[in-house]
Design a protein around this motif. Structure first.
Motif, PDB file in Angstrom:
ATOM      1  N   ASN A  83       8.590 -11.105   3.633  1.00 57.00           N
ATOM      2  CA  ASN A  83       7.966 -11.779   2.502  1.00 57.00           C
ATOM      3  C   ASN A  83       8.855 -12.839   1.850  1.00 57.00           C
ATOM      4  O   ASN A  83       8.390 -13.916   1.490  1.00 57.00           O
ATOM      5  CB  ASN A  83       7.548 -10.754   1.447  1.00 57.00           C
ATOM      6  CG  ASN A  83       6.251 -10.049   1.811  1.00 57.00           C
ATOM      7  OD1 ASN A  83       5.555 -10.443   2.738  1.00 57.00           O
ATOM      8  ND2 ASN A  83       5.923  -8.999   1.085  1.00 57.00           N
ATOM      9  N   SER A 127      -5.840  -8.887  -3.921  1.00 54.29           N
ATOM     10  CA  SER A 127      -5.106  -7.730  -3.418  1.00 54.29           C
ATOM     11  C   SER A 127      -6.018  -6.561  -3.063  1.00 54.29           C
ATOM     12  O   SER A 127      -7.105  -6.396  -3.635  1.00 54.29           O
ATOM     13  CB  SER A 127      -4.081  -7.271  -4.463  1.00 54.29           C
ATOM     14  OG  SER A 127      -4.715  -6.959  -5.676  1.00 54.29           O
ATOM     15  N   THR A 133       2.353  -1.274  -2.784  1.00 46.78           N
ATOM     16  CA  THR A 133       3.570  -2.062  -2.910  1.00 46.78           C
ATOM     17  C   THR A 133       3.672  -2.643  -4.320  1.00 46.78           C
ATOM     18  O   THR A 133       2.718  -3.248  -4.804  1.00 46.78           O
ATOM     19  CB  THR A 133       3.587  -3.216  -1.898  1.00 46.78           C
ATOM     20  OG1 THR A 133       3.438  -2.684  -0.577  1.00 46.78           O
ATOM     21  CG2 THR A 133       4.886  -3.993  -1.979  1.00 46.78           C
ATOM     22  N   THR A 138       5.693  -8.045  -3.394  1.00 40.75           N
ATOM     23  CA  THR A 138       4.651  -8.698  -2.604  1.00 40.75           C
ATOM     24  C   THR A 138       4.944 -10.185  -2.470  1.00 40.75           C
ATOM     25  O   THR A 138       5.745 -10.757  -3.214  1.00 40.75           O
ATOM     26  CB  THR A 138       3.269  -8.524  -3.257  1.00 40.75           C
ATOM     27  OG1 THR A 138       3.245  -9.238  -4.509  1.00 40.75           O
ATOM     28  CG2 THR A 138       2.954  -7.054  -3.501  1.00 40.75           C
ATOM     29  N   HIS A 199      -4.161  -5.696   4.569  1.00 43.70           N
ATOM     30  CA  HIS A 199      -2.823  -5.171   4.831  1.00 43.70           C
ATOM     31  C   HIS A 199      -2.931  -3.996   5.796  1.00 43.70           C
ATOM     32  O   HIS A 199      -3.948  -3.304   5.861  1.00 43.70           O
ATOM     33  CB  HIS A 199      -2.138  -4.729   3.522  1.00 43.70           C
ATOM     34  CG  HIS A 199      -2.745  -3.500   2.913  1.00 43.70           C
ATOM     35  ND1 HIS A 199      -2.105  -2.285   2.845  1.00 43.70           N
ATOM     36  CD2 HIS A 199      -3.958  -3.285   2.341  1.00 43.70           C
ATOM     37  CE1 HIS A 199      -2.876  -1.389   2.267  1.00 43.70           C
ATOM     38  NE2 HIS A 199      -4.004  -1.975   1.937  1.00 43.70           N
ATOM     39  N   THR A 274      -0.781  -8.754   5.582  1.00 42.84           N
ATOM     40  CA  THR A 274       0.445  -8.158   5.052  1.00 42.84           C
ATOM     41  C   THR A 274       0.787  -6.911   5.859  1.00 42.84           C
ATOM     42  O   THR A 274      -0.083  -6.074   6.124  1.00 42.84           O
ATOM     43  CB  THR A 274       0.271  -7.778   3.567  1.00 42.84           C
ATOM     44  OG1 THR A 274       0.113  -8.973   2.800  1.00 42.84           O
ATOM     45  CG2 THR A 274       1.482  -7.013   3.046  1.00 42.84           C
TER      46      THR A 274
END
Length: 322
Positions: A83, A127, A133, A138, A199, A274
């Motif tokens: 990230n 999101s 997380t 993030t 994700h 992600t």
């Protein structure tokens, strides 16, 4: 260090050459002495070359990364990157609109700089509700920290369900947040950075669809919804990529035409998958991001694809970006 070693070797070889020739010109009567000096000179030159070679091959190299998380993501999500690195690349692409094929060769013309400043930038993330997380870790959180005055706390998090699918009123939600920021910034136009995508976890053993989490001080395994629908690592990874394409389609249907809200100067949209990683134990580390989309949309409806500028060298498979 390498230059010092080479200089020392060159000095030694040069000194040896001078010594070898520090005698009167040879004659036919001392042929044996001449040959002896020639042999000595040859040995000195060879020694100097060996010394220089040793200096070159002894340069330390970075050890190979054998962490299962990284090995797995490179196989099933080629071109993904942690990230913090993804954030720096996005920030670079935002700072300069005109970027050559090599991301590092940036056009320094101030007139072509994008206007993403700390007072007029809003970071929004679509999101997943089940992503545990912390915001600071993030991609959106890192961008919020670097690009805005409000930092991580100023990142607007839209509830896009467990799968990351946005609702039908994404633009109205973004416009509302942009209007509030504009009022606090003296009425200036706002630039928005929107991060979206699903994700999926990768466990400490490198298994796709699973990731270790701490719940009530106990280790537990979070299972991705894609793991319940698919079988092996490849199938789970493909399911996550298909989910991304569905999310992208909905995002584009709402903002792809360049219809931005009142007071929004432009919007940079970044999409991808992600990759969650364990946050405790020796295998803990940053989550990673599999970049698949990066485009700037202006208020007049025009757009600029900045994917190549930010991630073009990552060699992401074109089929995953379709």
């Amino acid at each position: 260090w390498l230059q010092v070693m080479r200089s020392l070797c060159l000095f030694a070889a040069t000194a040896g050459v001078a010594s070898a020739f520090s005698f009167n010109p040879p004659s036919d009567s001392n042929a044996a002495a001449v040959q002896s000096r020639r042999d000595a000179l040859t040995n000195l030159v060879s020694a100097g070359a060996a010394c220089a070679s040793a200096a070159i091959i002894s340069v330390p190299t970075e050890p190979a990364n054998a962490v299962p998380f990284d090995e797995t993501r490179k196989v099933f999500f080629p071109g993904s990157l942690i990230n913090s690195v993804a954030a720096l690349r996005i920030e670079s692409a935002l700072k300069y609109k005109n970027i050559s094929d090599s991301r590092r060769k940036q056009n320094l013309d101030d007139k072509k700089r994008a206007k993403y400043g700390p007072k007029n930038t809003l970071v929004v993330t679509c999101s997943c509700s089940d992503d545990m997380t912390p915001m600071a870790d993030t991609l959106a959180g890192m961008l919020g920290k670097d690009l805005t005055n409000t930092g991580v706390d100023g990142v607007v998090s839209l509830d896009c369900g467990s799968g990351g699918m946005p609702s039908s009123n994404v633009m109205s939600d973004i416009s509302s947040a942009a209007k509030k920021l504009s009022e606090s910034a003296g009425g200036r136009d706002i630039n928005v950075v929107l991060i979206y995508g699903p994700h999926v976890g990768i466990s400490k053993e490198g298994k796709v669809g699973y990731v270790e989490r701490r719940v009530n001080d106990e280790e537990s395994i979070a299972t991705s919804e894609y793991a319940t629908k698919a079988g092996d690592d490849r199938a789970i990874a493909d399911a996550a990529k298909q989910a991304y394409k569905a999310i992208k389609s909905k995002i584009e249907s709402q903002i792809g035409a360049g219809v931005l809200g009142e007071g929004i100067s432009e919007m940079t949209v970044v999409g991808g998958v992600t990759l969650n990683r364990s946050k405790f134990g020796k295998e803990k580390g940053e989550d990673a991001f599999y970049p698949l989309y990066a485009k700037q949309i202006m208020s007049d409806g025009s757009s600029l694809d900045i994917f190549d500028g930010a991630f073009g060298d990552r060699e992401v498979p074109p089929k995953d970006r379709e």
